[in-house]
Design a protein around this motif. Structure first.
Motif, PDB file in Angstrom:
ATOM      1  N   CYS A 101       0.857  -1.333   0.213  1.00 23.57           N
ATOM      2  CA  CYS A 101       0.085  -0.100   0.103  1.00 23.57           C
ATOM      3  C   CYS A 101       0.786   1.411  -0.143  1.00 23.57           C
ATOM      4  O   CYS A 101       0.716   2.236  -0.728  1.00 23.57           O
ATOM      5  N   LEU A 102       1.905   1.148   0.981  1.00 23.62           N
ATOM      6  CA  LEU A 102       2.742   2.524   1.062  1.00 23.62           C
ATOM      7  C   LEU A 102       3.596   2.670  -0.304  1.00 23.62           C
ATOM      8  O   LEU A 102       3.858   3.794  -0.718  1.00 23.62           O
ATOM      9  N   LEU A 103       3.959   1.600  -1.068  1.00 22.06           N
ATOM     10  CA  LEU A 103       5.024   1.496  -2.158  1.00 22.06           C
ATOM     11  C   LEU A 103       4.245   2.158  -3.416  1.00 22.06           C
ATOM     12  O   LEU A 103       4.538   2.753  -4.127  1.00 22.06           O
ATOM     13  N   GLY A 104       2.696   1.833  -3.262  1.00 22.95           N
ATOM     14  CA  GLY A 104       1.983   2.064  -4.381  1.00 22.95           C
ATOM     15  C   GLY A 104       1.177   3.575  -4.458  1.00 22.95           C
ATOM     16  O   GLY A 104       0.512   4.096  -5.314  1.00 22.95           O
ATOM     17  N   ASP A 105       1.179   4.052  -3.011  1.00 16.69           N
ATOM     18  CA  ASP A 105       0.541   5.211  -2.726  1.00 16.69           C
ATOM     19  C   ASP A 105       1.218   6.139  -1.916  1.00 16.69           C
ATOM     20  O   ASP A 105       1.314   6.126  -0.723  1.00 16.69           O
ATOM     21  N   PRO A 106       1.959   7.214  -2.624  1.00 18.18           N
ATOM     22  CA  PRO A 106       2.846   8.068  -2.105  1.00 18.18           C
ATOM     23  C   PRO A 106       2.312   8.904  -0.821  1.00 18.18           C
ATOM     24  O   PRO A 106       2.761   9.213   0.164  1.00 18.18           O
ATOM     25  N   GLY A 107       0.914   9.279  -1.061  1.00 24.44           N
ATOM     26  CA  GLY A 107       0.235   9.917  -0.070  1.00 24.44           C
ATOM     27  C   GLY A 107      -0.008   9.006   1.107  1.00 24.44           C
ATOM     28  O   GLY A 107       0.207   9.682   2.395  1.00 24.44           O
ATOM     29  N   LEU A 108      -0.113   7.981   1.090  1.00 28.60           N
ATOM     30  CA  LEU A 108      -0.553   7.060   2.327  1.00 28.60           C
ATOM     31  C   LEU A 108       0.858   6.562   2.915  1.00 28.60           C
ATOM     32  O   LEU A 108       0.934   6.794   4.173  1.00 28.60           O
ATOM     33  N   ASP A 110       3.153   9.006   3.183  1.00 22.90           N
ATOM     34  CA  ASP A 110       3.557  10.173   3.915  1.00 22.90           C
ATOM     35  C   ASP A 110       2.693  10.061   5.177  1.00 22.90           C
ATOM     36  O   ASP A 110       3.244  10.607   6.247  1.00 22.90           O
ATOM     37  N   ARG A 111       1.399   9.720   5.076  1.00 24.31           N
ATOM     38  CA  ARG A 111       0.639   9.607   6.240  1.00 24.31           C
ATOM     39  C   ARG A 111       1.220   8.564   7.429  1.00 24.31           C
ATOM     40  O   ARG A 111       1.146   8.649   8.688  1.00 24.31           O
ATOM     41  N   ALA A 112       1.655   7.469   6.746  1.00 27.97           N
ATOM     42  CA  ALA A 112       2.298   6.367   7.654  1.00 27.97           C
ATOM     43  C   ALA A 112       3.467   6.869   8.389  1.00 27.97           C
ATOM     44  O   ALA A 112       3.492   6.582   9.725  1.00 27.97           O
ATOM     45  N   VAL A 113       4.366   7.624   7.760  1.00 28.72           N
ATOM     46  CA  VAL A 113       5.675   8.125   8.397  1.00 28.72           C
ATOM     47  C   VAL A 113       5.351   9.210   9.376  1.00 28.72           C
ATOM     48  O   VAL A 113       5.880   9.154  10.538  1.00 28.72           O
ATOM     49  N   ALA A 114       4.414   9.868   9.074  1.00 27.58           N
ATOM     50  CA  ALA A 114       3.928  10.852   9.732  1.00 27.58           C
ATOM     51  C   ALA A 114       3.406  10.446  11.252  1.00 27.58           C
ATOM     52  O   ALA A 114       3.636  10.973  12.382  1.00 27.58           O
ATOM     53  N   ALA A 115       2.400   9.456  11.008  1.00 29.66           N
ATOM     54  CA  ALA A 115       1.996   8.761  12.038  1.00 29.66           C
ATOM     55  C   ALA A 115       2.911   8.040  13.107  1.00 29.66           C
ATOM     56  O   ALA A 115       2.943   8.101  14.245  1.00 29.66           O
ATOM     57  N   LEU A 116       4.049   7.512  12.404  1.00 27.98           N
ATOM     58  CA  LEU A 116       4.962   7.129  13.254  1.00 27.98           C
ATOM     59  C   LEU A 116       5.915   8.025  13.800  1.00 27.98           C
ATOM     60  O   LEU A 116       6.242   7.948  15.320  1.00 27.98           O
ATOM     61  N   GLY A 117       6.061   9.180  13.345  1.00 25.24           N
ATOM     62  CA  GLY A 117       6.826  10.296  14.022  1.00 25.24           C
ATOM     63  C   GLY A 117       6.119  10.921  14.939  1.00 25.24           C
ATOM     64  O   GLY A 117       6.463  11.185  16.113  1.00 25.24           O
ATOM     65  N   ARG A 118       4.672  11.183  14.897  1.00 25.42           N
ATOM     66  CA  ARG A 118       3.803  11.576  16.120  1.00 25.42           C
ATOM     67  C   ARG A 118       3.931  10.683  17.386  1.00 25.42           C
ATOM     68  O   ARG A 118       3.856  11.081  18.214  1.00 25.42           O
ATOM     69  N   ALA A 119       3.607   9.393  16.965  1.00 23.99           N
ATOM     70  CA  ALA A 119       3.669   8.514  18.056  1.00 23.99           C
ATOM     71  C   ALA A 119       5.015   8.309  18.835  1.00 23.99           C
ATOM     72  O   ALA A 119       4.936   8.100  20.019  1.00 23.99           O
ATOM     73  N   ALA A 120       5.892   8.267  17.975  1.00 23.62           N
ATOM     74  CA  ALA A 120       7.355   8.031  18.848  1.00 23.62           C
ATOM     75  C   ALA A 120       7.920   9.184  19.012  1.00 23.62           C
ATOM     76  O   ALA A 120       8.941   9.001  19.834  1.00 23.62           O
ATOM     77  N   PRO A 156      -3.420  -6.640  -5.824  1.00 22.92           N
ATOM     78  CA  PRO A 156      -3.868  -7.836  -5.258  1.00 22.92           C
ATOM     79  C   PRO A 156      -3.222  -8.195  -3.634  1.00 22.92           C
ATOM     80  O   PRO A 156      -3.919  -8.452  -2.879  1.00 22.92           O
ATOM     81  N   VAL A 157      -1.885  -7.919  -3.704  1.00 25.98           N
ATOM     82  CA  VAL A 157      -1.453  -7.832  -2.366  1.00 25.98           C
ATOM     83  C   VAL A 157      -1.633  -6.674  -1.490  1.00 25.98           C
ATOM     84  O   VAL A 157      -2.000  -6.881  -0.060  1.00 25.98           O
ATOM     85  N   ALA A 158      -1.756  -5.597  -1.831  1.00 33.38           N
ATOM     86  CA  ALA A 158      -2.396  -4.327  -1.138  1.00 33.38           C
ATOM     87  C   ALA A 158      -3.681  -4.469  -0.633  1.00 33.38           C
ATOM     88  O   ALA A 158      -3.937  -4.131   0.648  1.00 33.38           O
ATOM     89  N   ALA A 159      -4.581  -4.989  -1.305  1.00 34.11           N
ATOM     90  CA  ALA A 159      -5.832  -5.151  -1.171  1.00 34.11           C
ATOM     91  C   ALA A 159      -6.129  -5.996  -0.074  1.00 34.11           C
ATOM     92  O   ALA A 159      -7.412  -5.925   0.775  1.00 34.11           O
ATOM     93  N   LEU A 160      -5.456  -6.825   0.493  1.00 34.60           N
ATOM     94  CA  LEU A 160      -5.292  -7.941   1.414  1.00 34.60           C
ATOM     95  C   LEU A 160      -5.757  -7.186   2.929  1.00 34.60           C
ATOM     96  O   LEU A 160      -6.663  -7.723   3.520  1.00 34.60           O
ATOM     97  N   HIS A 161      -4.979  -6.222   3.081  1.00 35.07           N
ATOM     98  CA  HIS A 161      -5.164  -5.677   4.503  1.00 35.07           C
ATOM     99  C   HIS A 161      -5.198  -4.383   4.476  1.00 35.07           C
ATOM    100  O   HIS A 161      -4.797  -3.595   5.402  1.00 35.07           O
ATOM    101  N   ARG A 162      -5.381  -3.621   3.273  1.00 38.84           N
ATOM    102  CA  ARG A 162      -5.450  -2.080   3.093  1.00 38.84           C
ATOM    103  C   ARG A 162      -6.542  -1.591   4.265  1.00 38.84           C
ATOM    104  O   ARG A 162      -6.112  -0.394   4.833  1.00 38.84           O
ATOM    105  N   THR A 163      -7.649  -2.019   4.671  1.00 41.53           N
ATOM    106  CA  THR A 163      -8.591  -1.719   5.487  1.00 41.53           C
ATOM    107  C   THR A 163      -7.946  -1.392   6.894  1.00 41.53           C
ATOM    108  O   THR A 163      -8.115  -0.420   7.404  1.00 41.53           O
ATOM    109  N   GLY A 164      -7.122  -2.383   7.196  1.00 39.46           N
ATOM    110  CA  GLY A 164      -6.398  -2.524   8.603  1.00 39.46           C
ATOM    111  C   GLY A 164      -5.688  -1.402   8.667  1.00 39.46           C
ATOM    112  O   GLY A 164      -5.319  -0.759   9.607  1.00 39.46           O
ATOM    113  N   LEU A 165      -4.831  -1.197   7.692  1.00 34.48           N
ATOM    114  CA  LEU A 165      -3.858  -0.044   7.446  1.00 34.48           C
ATOM    115  C   LEU A 165      -4.480   1.459   7.687  1.00 34.48           C
ATOM    116  O   LEU A 165      -4.098   2.148   8.443  1.00 34.48           O
ATOM    117  N   LEU A 166      -5.607   1.592   6.969  1.00 36.29           N
ATOM    118  CA  LEU A 166      -6.329   2.894   6.886  1.00 36.29           C
ATOM    119  C   LEU A 166      -6.846   2.918   8.369  1.00 36.29           C
ATOM    120  O   LEU A 166      -6.932   4.137   8.878  1.00 36.29           O
TER     121      LEU A 166
END
Length: 177
Positions: A101-108, A110-120, A156-166
């Motif tokens: 999901c992260l490799l295929g969607d640059p906006g996502l 950005d959000r994921a790294v920002a979430a890690l930065g905010r939390a840690a 196909p791989v991203a769709a498996l658990h995209r909802t959990g990531l979101l």
């Protein structure tokens, strides 16, 4: 980074680079691997945010690559090949899906790294520059990882658990340093 995640990150990044190989030589392979490893590291930290989560993943085992191999159409998904490649047992399907999901969607990404930065916080060194190849790939990175970053191929791989990531990104992960 929790030490228990090291084999999961290594195996899952290896799976991604084998399923979506670099195009063009050793240098391209190294660039592709760096991008996969950065995406997998972010995904693993989101998936296993605390030391306890990471330890439990190490004890229970991540599940292996069998389902991912079938989805990606891997040639070496036979039982014999899997037995000869024990690293595949350390591939985490959810982490691979989230990394896709992260490799295929640059906006996502950005959000994921920002979430890690905010939390840690700054204590763990999660400056966006630590994930430059994931967040801001240059032309060489993009050429090397054409398959690894192609949204249609990753779908196909991203769709498996995209909802959990979101969900994880929306709720804000309770990450520990």
């Amino acid at each position: 980074m929790h030490a228990e995640l090291t084999p999961v990150i290594a195996a899952t990044a290896q799976w991604l680079t084998r399923a979506y190989p670099a195009s063009g030589g050793a240098h391209a392979a190294a660039l592709c691997e760096a991008q996969a490893r950065q995406a997998v590291t972010v995904a693993a930290r989101l998936r296993y945010p605390t030391a306890m989560d990471a330890a439990l993943a190490g004890v229970a085992g991540p599940g292996g690559s069998a389902r991912l191999d079938r989805l990606a159409g891997a040639d070496d998904a036979t039982a014999e090949a899997l037995a000869e490649q024990p690293w595949r047992s350390w591939v985490d399907e959810t982490v691979a899906s989230w990394a896709a999901c992260l490799l295929g969607d640059p906006g996502l990404a950005d959000r994921a790294v920002a979430a890690l930065g905010r939390a840690a916080g700054a204590v763990t060194g999660l400056a966006p520059t630590a994930y430059r190849r994931l967040l801001a790939p240059d032309a060489g990175d993009r050429r090397a990882a054409v398959l690894l970053r192609h949204p249609d191929l990753l779908a196909p791989v991203a769709a498996l658990h995209r909802t959990g990531l979101l969900t994880r990104l929306t709720r804000g992960p309770a990450l520990a340093a």
